[in-house]
Design a protein around this motif. Structure first.
Motif, mmCIF file in Angstrom:
data_model
loop_
_atom_site.group_PDB
_atom_site.id
_atom_site.type_symbol
_atom_site.label_atom_id
_atom_site.label_comp_id
_atom_site.label_asym_id
_atom_site.label_seq_id
_atom_site.Cartn_x
_atom_site.Cartn_y
_atom_site.Cartn_z
ATOM 1 N N VAL A 95 0.578 -1.333 0.436
ATOM 2 C CA VAL A 95 -0.458 0.134 0.177
ATOM 3 C C VAL A 95 0.974 0.862 0.303
ATOM 4 N N ALA A 96 2.042 1.449 0.617
ATOM 5 C CA ALA A 96 2.819 2.653 1.164
ATOM 6 C C ALA A 96 3.425 2.986 -0.193
ATOM 7 N N ILE A 97 4.200 1.067 -0.734
ATOM 8 C CA ILE A 97 4.565 1.456 -2.117
ATOM 9 C C ILE A 97 3.710 1.783 -3.190
ATOM 10 N N ARG A 98 2.509 1.449 -3.146
ATOM 11 C CA ARG A 98 1.530 2.128 -4.219
ATOM 12 C C ARG A 98 1.648 3.793 -4.672
ATOM 13 N N ASN A 99 1.561 4.144 -3.122
ATOM 14 C CA ASN A 99 1.268 5.618 -3.094
ATOM 15 C C ASN A 99 2.858 5.992 -3.119
ATOM 16 N N SER A 100 3.761 6.067 -3.085
ATOM 17 C CA SER A 100 5.144 6.274 -2.894
ATOM 18 C C SER A 100 5.127 7.201 -1.351
ATOM 19 N N GLY A 101 4.371 6.037 -0.277
ATOM 20 C CA GLY A 101 4.954 6.876 1.462
ATOM 21 C C GLY A 101 5.939 7.201 1.376
ATOM 22 N N ALA A 102 6.822 7.999 2.277
ATOM 23 C CA ALA A 102 7.253 8.179 2.985
ATOM 24 C C ALA A 102 7.129 7.391 4.006
ATOM 25 N N GLY A 103 6.724 7.015 4.729
ATOM 26 C CA GLY A 103 6.064 6.385 6.264
ATOM 27 C C GLY A 103 4.957 5.969 6.350
ATOM 28 N N ILE A 104 4.225 4.690 6.946
ATOM 29 C CA ILE A 104 3.685 4.337 7.687
ATOM 30 C C ILE A 104 2.887 4.223 9.110
ATOM 31 N N ILE A 105 1.802 3.952 9.168
ATOM 32 C CA ILE A 105 1.446 3.891 10.767
ATOM 33 C C ILE A 105 0.594 2.961 10.861
ATOM 34 N N LEU A 106 0.502 2.028 11.637
ATOM 35 C CA LEU A 106 -0.217 0.772 11.437
ATOM 36 C C LEU A 106 -1.720 1.425 12.892
ATOM 37 N N LEU A 107 -2.495 1.016 12.607
ATOM 38 C CA LEU A 107 -3.591 0.870 13.825
ATOM 39 C C LEU A 107 -4.447 -0.441 13.251
ATOM 40 N N HIS A 108 -4.672 -0.395 15.085
ATOM 41 C CA HIS A 108 -5.911 -1.957 15.017
ATOM 42 C C HIS A 108 -6.629 -1.408 16.387
ATOM 43 N N ASN A 109 -7.722 -2.567 16.701
ATOM 44 C CA ASN A 109 -8.629 -2.430 17.578
ATOM 45 C C ASN A 109 -8.362 -3.132 18.256
ATOM 46 N N HIS A 110 -9.091 -3.083 19.791
ATOM 47 C CA HIS A 110 -9.452 -4.523 20.205
ATOM 48 C C HIS A 110 -10.567 -4.469 21.146
ATOM 49 N N PRO A 111 -11.346 -5.369 21.012
ATOM 50 C CA PRO A 111 -12.865 -4.755 20.631
ATOM 51 C C PRO A 111 -13.196 -5.635 22.198
ATOM 52 N N SER A 112 -11.758 -5.468 23.475
ATOM 53 C CA SER A 112 -12.182 -6.132 25.012
ATOM 54 C C SER A 112 -11.825 -4.419 24.947
ATOM 55 N N GLY A 113 -11.991 -3.313 24.602
ATOM 56 C CA GLY A 113 -11.412 -1.631 25.063
ATOM 57 C C GLY A 113 -10.076 -1.688 25.729
#
Length: 230
Positions: free
Chosen positions: A166-184
């Motif tokens: 995804v980053a390469i396709r969009n010529s990104g300089a960096g990435i941030i990952l995000l995910h959730n914990h349904p438990s809260g």
């Protein structure tokens, strides 16, 4: 002498703004030519382009023109009546709204809180973990975002190829990952830490660093960067 107004269609073909826009794109046109398309026609003494050039010169710049009211335009610019002034105001307002949309669509992620505030509503009520990537440019402005996987990171291993493609396709300089914990509870699991390290190493090899990995819980979040783990 005829009082008929000169129209854009009466200009030589290679000088007609509409034809230039259609064949070469709007970026080829000057401010005056773009303005002439909005005006549509000139006066008995000048073409639409000449009229647009005069308006820009008298106004000073587009910013000053945009700040003028309909009555101010009609009073200051010869050949501009209420209808034309309304057209100009409408076009300039659309431009302003478009610029605002671009700014909102490309938020600058200066810190983890900004990232959290941008994404947290997207995870509200989700019963499964979702892993997302935000791709940023050199100024940390987001240029793309995409869901990478759904399900626990332990149950659905994520390959760096899926993330960095995804980053390469969009010529990104960096990435941030995000995910959730349904438990809260946003506290990272051993698998969360493992995935983070894996993505950090892949980012170093590709020259696209992992800037942060943010886990979103119920009204709170965990940032690997803030905790000194990235």
């Amino acid at each position: 002498m005829s009082s008929r107004k000169l129209t854009i269609k009466e200009l030589p073909r290679d000088e007609r703004p509409r034809e230039k826009l259609a064949h070469g794109g709007e970026s080829r046109l000057s401010d005056a030519e773009l303005l002439a398309i909005i005006l549509g026609s000139g006066t008995k003494r000048e073409t639409a382009v000449q009229m647009a050039q005069r308006i820009l010169k008298e106004a000073g710049n587009l910013k000053a023109l945009s700040s003028m009211s309909v009555s101010e335009m009609t009073a200051q610019f010869h050949g501009v009546g209420p209808a034309r002034a309304a057209q100009l105001k409408a076009a300039l307002e659309l431009s302003r709204r478009y610029s605002r949309e671009l700014a909102e669509a490309k938020p600058r992620f200066s810190n983890s809180r900004v990232v959290y505030m941008h994404f947290h509503e997207s995870f509200l009520g989700k019963q499964q973990e979702e892993l997302w990537i935000a791709v940023v440019d050199m100024k940390n402005q987001m240029i793309a975002k995409q869901e990478i996987s759904r399900g626990t990171l332990n149950g659905s291993p994520v390959h760096p190829r899926e993330v960095f493609n995804v980053a390469i396709r969009n010529s990104g300089a960096g990435i941030i990952l995000l995910h959730n914990h349904p438990s809260g509870d946003p506290a990272p699991s051993p698998e969360d830490r493992k995935v983070t390290i894996q993505m950090m190493e892949a980012g170093k090899l590709l020259g696209i660093p992992l800037l942060d990995h943010i886990i979103i819980g119920n009204g709170s979040y965990f940032s690997f960067k803030d905790q000194g783990l990235i």
